[in-house]
Design a protein around this motif. Structure first.
Motif, PDB file in Angstrom:
ATOM      1  N   GLY A  20     -16.070 -10.265   5.243  1.00  0.00           N
ATOM      2  CA  GLY A  20     -16.068 -11.667   4.880  1.00  0.00           C
ATOM      3  C   GLY A  20     -15.833 -12.581   6.061  1.00  0.00           C
ATOM      4  N   PRO A  21     -15.100 -13.666   5.859  1.00  0.00           N
ATOM      5  CA  PRO A  21     -14.845 -14.640   6.932  1.00  0.00           C
ATOM      6  C   PRO A  21     -14.198 -14.009   8.166  1.00  0.00           C
ATOM      7  N   GLU A  22     -13.360 -12.987   7.944  1.00  0.00           N
ATOM      8  CA  GLU A  22     -12.695 -12.328   9.069  1.00  0.00           C
ATOM      9  C   GLU A  22     -13.711 -11.631   9.982  1.00  0.00           C
ATOM     10  N   ILE A  24     -16.969 -12.411  10.214  1.00  0.00           N
ATOM     11  CA  ILE A  24     -17.757 -13.460  10.853  1.00  0.00           C
ATOM     12  C   ILE A  24     -16.989 -14.059  12.028  1.00  0.00           C
ATOM     13  N   LEU A  25     -15.690 -14.264  11.831  1.00  0.00           N
ATOM     14  CA  LEU A  25     -14.845 -14.813  12.889  1.00  0.00           C
ATOM     15  C   LEU A  25     -14.804 -13.884  14.103  1.00  0.00           C
ATOM     16  N   ALA A  26     -14.885 -12.572  13.866  1.00  0.00           N
ATOM     17  CA  ALA A  26     -14.858 -11.604  14.962  1.00  0.00           C
ATOM     18  C   ALA A  26     -16.082 -11.726  15.866  1.00  0.00           C
ATOM     19  N   THR A  27     -17.167 -12.284  15.343  1.00  0.00           N
ATOM     20  CA  THR A  27     -18.380 -12.456  16.153  1.00  0.00           C
ATOM     21  C   THR A  27     -18.373 -13.762  16.950  1.00  0.00           C
ATOM     22  N   LYS A  28     -17.432 -14.636  16.641  1.00  0.00           N
ATOM     23  CA  LYS A  28     -17.434 -15.965  17.258  1.00  0.00           C
ATOM     24  C   LYS A  28     -17.344 -15.942  18.786  1.00  0.00           C
ATOM     25  N   PRO A  29     -16.544 -15.052  19.395  1.00  0.00           N
ATOM     26  CA  PRO A  29     -16.480 -15.031  20.869  1.00  0.00           C
ATOM     27  C   PRO A  29     -17.820 -14.750  21.545  1.00  0.00           C
ATOM     28  N   PHE A 241     -37.041  -3.604   2.724  1.00  0.00           N
ATOM     29  CA  PHE A 241     -37.023  -2.206   3.158  1.00  0.00           C
ATOM     30  C   PHE A 241     -36.367  -1.378   2.053  1.00  0.00           C
ATOM     31  N   PRO A 242     -36.532  -0.062   2.057  1.00  0.00           N
ATOM     32  CA  PRO A 242     -36.100   0.743   0.913  1.00  0.00           C
ATOM     33  C   PRO A 242     -34.637   0.591   0.517  1.00  0.00           C
ATOM     34  N   ASP A 243     -33.739   0.378   1.457  1.00  0.00           N
ATOM     35  CA  ASP A 243     -32.309   0.310   1.140  1.00  0.00           C
ATOM     36  C   ASP A 243     -31.795  -1.115   0.965  1.00  0.00           C
ATOM     37  N   VAL A 244     -32.682  -2.086   0.928  1.00  0.00           N
ATOM     38  CA  VAL A 244     -32.260  -3.488   0.829  1.00  0.00           C
ATOM     39  C   VAL A 244     -31.547  -3.743  -0.499  1.00  0.00           C
ATOM     40  N   SER A 245     -30.678  -4.739  -0.511  1.00  0.00           N
ATOM     41  CA  SER A 245     -29.988  -5.148  -1.730  1.00  0.00           C
ATOM     42  C   SER A 245     -30.275  -6.615  -2.023  1.00  0.00           C
ATOM     43  N   PHE A 246     -30.421  -6.931  -3.301  1.00  0.00           N
ATOM     44  CA  PHE A 246     -30.565  -8.324  -3.735  1.00  0.00           C
ATOM     45  C   PHE A 246     -29.524  -8.605  -4.805  1.00  0.00           C
ATOM     46  N   TYR A 247     -29.142  -9.866  -4.923  1.00  0.00           N
ATOM     47  CA  TYR A 247     -28.037 -10.219  -5.798  1.00  0.00           C
ATOM     48  C   TYR A 247     -28.352 -11.457  -6.636  1.00  0.00           C
ATOM     49  N   ASP A 248     -27.671 -11.548  -7.766  1.00  0.00           N
ATOM     50  CA  ASP A 248     -27.664 -12.819  -8.475  1.00  0.00           C
ATOM     51  C   ASP A 248     -26.511 -13.645  -7.891  1.00  0.00           C
ATOM     52  N   LYS A 249     -26.284 -14.821  -8.423  1.00  0.00           N
ATOM     53  CA  LYS A 249     -25.286 -15.721  -7.833  1.00  0.00           C
ATOM     54  C   LYS A 249     -23.887 -15.123  -7.821  1.00  0.00           C
ATOM     55  N   SER A 250     -23.540 -14.364  -8.855  1.00  0.00           N
ATOM     56  CA  SER A 250     -22.180 -13.843  -8.968  1.00  0.00           C
ATOM     57  C   SER A 250     -21.855 -12.780  -7.922  1.00  0.00           C
ATOM     58  N   GLY A 251     -22.854 -12.053  -7.429  1.00  0.00           N
ATOM     59  CA  GLY A 251     -22.579 -10.970  -6.488  1.00  0.00           C
ATOM     60  C   GLY A 251     -22.875 -11.311  -5.042  1.00  0.00           C
ATOM     61  N   TRP A 252     -23.271 -12.562  -4.785  1.00  0.00           N
ATOM     62  CA  TRP A 252     -23.737 -12.914  -3.443  1.00  0.00           C
ATOM     63  C   TRP A 252     -22.622 -13.448  -2.569  1.00  0.00           C
ATOM     64  N   THR A 253     -22.525 -12.944  -1.343  1.00  0.00           N
ATOM     65  CA  THR A 253     -21.699 -13.558  -0.312  1.00  0.00           C
ATOM     66  C   THR A 253     -22.512 -13.563   0.981  1.00  0.00           C
ATOM     67  N   TYR A 254     -22.171 -14.455   1.887  1.00  0.00           N
ATOM     68  CA  TYR A 254     -22.948 -14.610   3.123  1.00  0.00           C
ATOM     69  C   TYR A 254     -22.920 -13.333   3.968  1.00  0.00           C
ATOM     70  N   ASP A 255     -21.736 -12.761   4.154  1.00  0.00           N
ATOM     71  CA  ASP A 255     -21.637 -11.567   4.993  1.00  0.00           C
ATOM     72  C   ASP A 255     -22.283 -10.358   4.324  1.00  0.00           C
ATOM     73  N   ARG A 256     -22.183 -10.283   3.002  1.00  0.00           N
ATOM     74  CA  ARG A 256     -22.812  -9.170   2.283  1.00  0.00           C
ATOM     75  C   ARG A 256     -24.331  -9.249   2.405  1.00  0.00           C
ATOM     76  N   ALA A 257     -24.873 -10.458   2.312  1.00  0.00           N
ATOM     77  CA  ALA A 257     -26.317 -10.644   2.468  1.00  0.00           C
ATOM     78  C   ALA A 257     -26.770 -10.240   3.863  1.00  0.00           C
ATOM     79  N   ALA A 258     -25.954 -10.555   4.865  1.00  0.00           N
ATOM     80  CA  ALA A 258     -26.305 -10.208   6.243  1.00  0.00           C
ATOM     81  C   ALA A 258     -26.328  -8.703   6.462  1.00  0.00           C
ATOM     82  N   LEU A 259     -25.314  -8.015   5.966  1.00  0.00           N
ATOM     83  CA  LEU A 259     -25.161  -6.590   6.263  1.00  0.00           C
ATOM     84  C   LEU A 259     -25.940  -5.673   5.334  1.00  0.00           C
ATOM     85  N   GLU A 260     -26.200  -6.124   4.100  1.00  0.00           N
ATOM     86  CA  GLU A 260     -26.865  -5.256   3.135  1.00  0.00           C
ATOM     87  C   GLU A 260     -28.297  -5.676   2.825  1.00  0.00           C
TER      88      GLU A 260
END
Length: 342
Positions: A20-22, A24-29, A241-260
């Motif tokens: 999550g935010p933690e 994302i914050l780790a990438t800030k530097p 791609f074969p392992d991609v994930s999609f979500y409805d509004k309830s399961g979506w987060t920014y970091d989850r969308a990026a990584l999955e």
């Protein structure tokens, strides 16, 4: 007292729990631009591109002209990804010279800044959502939605995701999707789209009159075809791609969308250079302000990013990605369609 190796291992394990935010914050530097390095990649790539474009016109033999034409397409791809980085303000964010230079490149590459920023920012903010992710990206339907849709809607959906549509991205995605359609629908907002079309056909006319159809083919058509086809496929495959994930509004987060929902596309050093590290797409989606030349550094530095969902440019992987059509809610994965559209 904890010994050195055990302590280091403990620190790595603790870091690997970030999300999550933690995370994302780790990438800030790493989201720090080096103006000197950024100007170097912009100007060196532009110089090489100008040189090989000149080669398509003035090289002494047709084989050299053809080689320059192919190189033009690959360098156009590289400069486009660099342009994409600048539009995210990942490189040269405060430079007015870079802004105007890249606006000009956007027009020449049939991806004007007004439509690119609007559609691509939407894509980043809505990546992997089942509803709302179609702007700036390839459309996604669930199997149930597809089966209930009208025949015309299903035909358009499959056309937009068809391999030939991606292959001929020069015409379908860039000339039509990024220029003609935005201009027709919202002229005042996307006036630079009209300028892009006029200049593109103006260059074509100049090449035909001054140098002939072969020069037009080698200098404009083939380079745009190569850059657009590869660029369109990369953009498609990194979110389809074969392992991609999609979500409805309830399961979506920014970091989850990026990584999955964004892949790490493995490439050789040469293709990584020509694509300006766009293969590190999961990191780019986690923090779009990281300059492309720092993405490999981030992958090495942050443990959570070392086990991404992977694709490649192998023929088998390309086939596996292109055959995916709809999101199956029950199976929670993208699947091919059984049979043709009725």
């Amino acid at each position: 007292m904890t010994n050195g190796p055990a302590q280091a291992e403990s620190i790595i394990l603790d870091e690997a729990c970030r999300s999550g935010p933690e995370l994302i914050l780790a990438t800030k530097p790493y989201a720090v631009d080096s103006s000197l390095r950024s100007w170097w990649v912009v100007l060196s790539t532009t110089t090489l591109l100008v040189a090989v474009v000149a080669g398509t016109l003035f090289a002494p033999h047709w084989t050299l002209k053809l080689g320059c034409s192919v190189l033009s397409g690959l360098l156009l791809l590289r400069l486009f990804v660099i342009y994409h980085d600048q539009q995210h303000h990942a490189i040269l964010p405060k430079s007015k010279a870079a802004e105007w230079f890249m606006r000009g490149f956007g027009i020449l590459s049939l991806s004007p800044s007004s439509i690119w920023r609007a559609s691509h920012n939407h894509h980043h903010n809505h990546n992997s959502k089942i509803k709302g992710s179609h702007i700036g990206s390839f459309p996604i339907m669930t199997r149930e939605h597809f089966e209930k849709a009208r025949k015309s809607a299903r035909w358009l959906y499959l056309f937009m995701r068809h391999p030939l549509t991606i292959l001929f991205g020069y015409l379908t995605i860039f000339l039509h999707g990024m220029c003609l359609r935005p201009f027709v629908t919202k002229l005042r907002e996307h006036w630079d789209c009209l300028i892009a079309v006029v200049i593109h056909f103006g260059i074509a006319a100049w090449l035909l009159v001054s140098f002939g159809w072969q020069a037009w083919l080698l200098t404009q058509v083939i380079p745009h075809f190569i850059a657009s086809a590869i660029g369109s496929y990369l953009f498609y495959a990194q979110h389809n791609f074969p392992d991609v994930s999609f979500y409805d509004k309830s399961g979506w987060t920014y970091d989850r969308a990026a990584l999955e929902s964004s892949s790490y596309m493995k490439m050789g050093p040469l293709m990584s250079w020509f694509s300006a590290n766009i293969g590190y797409h999961h990191i780019h989606h986690l923090n779009a302000r990281i300059p492309f030349y720092r993405l490999p550094e981030v992958l090495e530095a942050i443990p959570e990013l070392r086990q991404p969902k992977v694709t490649s440019l192998s023929p088998l992987e390309i086939y596996r990605c292109l055959r995916l059509k709809v999101w199956d809610v029950q199976q929670q994965k993208m699947v091919a369609l059984d049979g043709s559209v009725k």
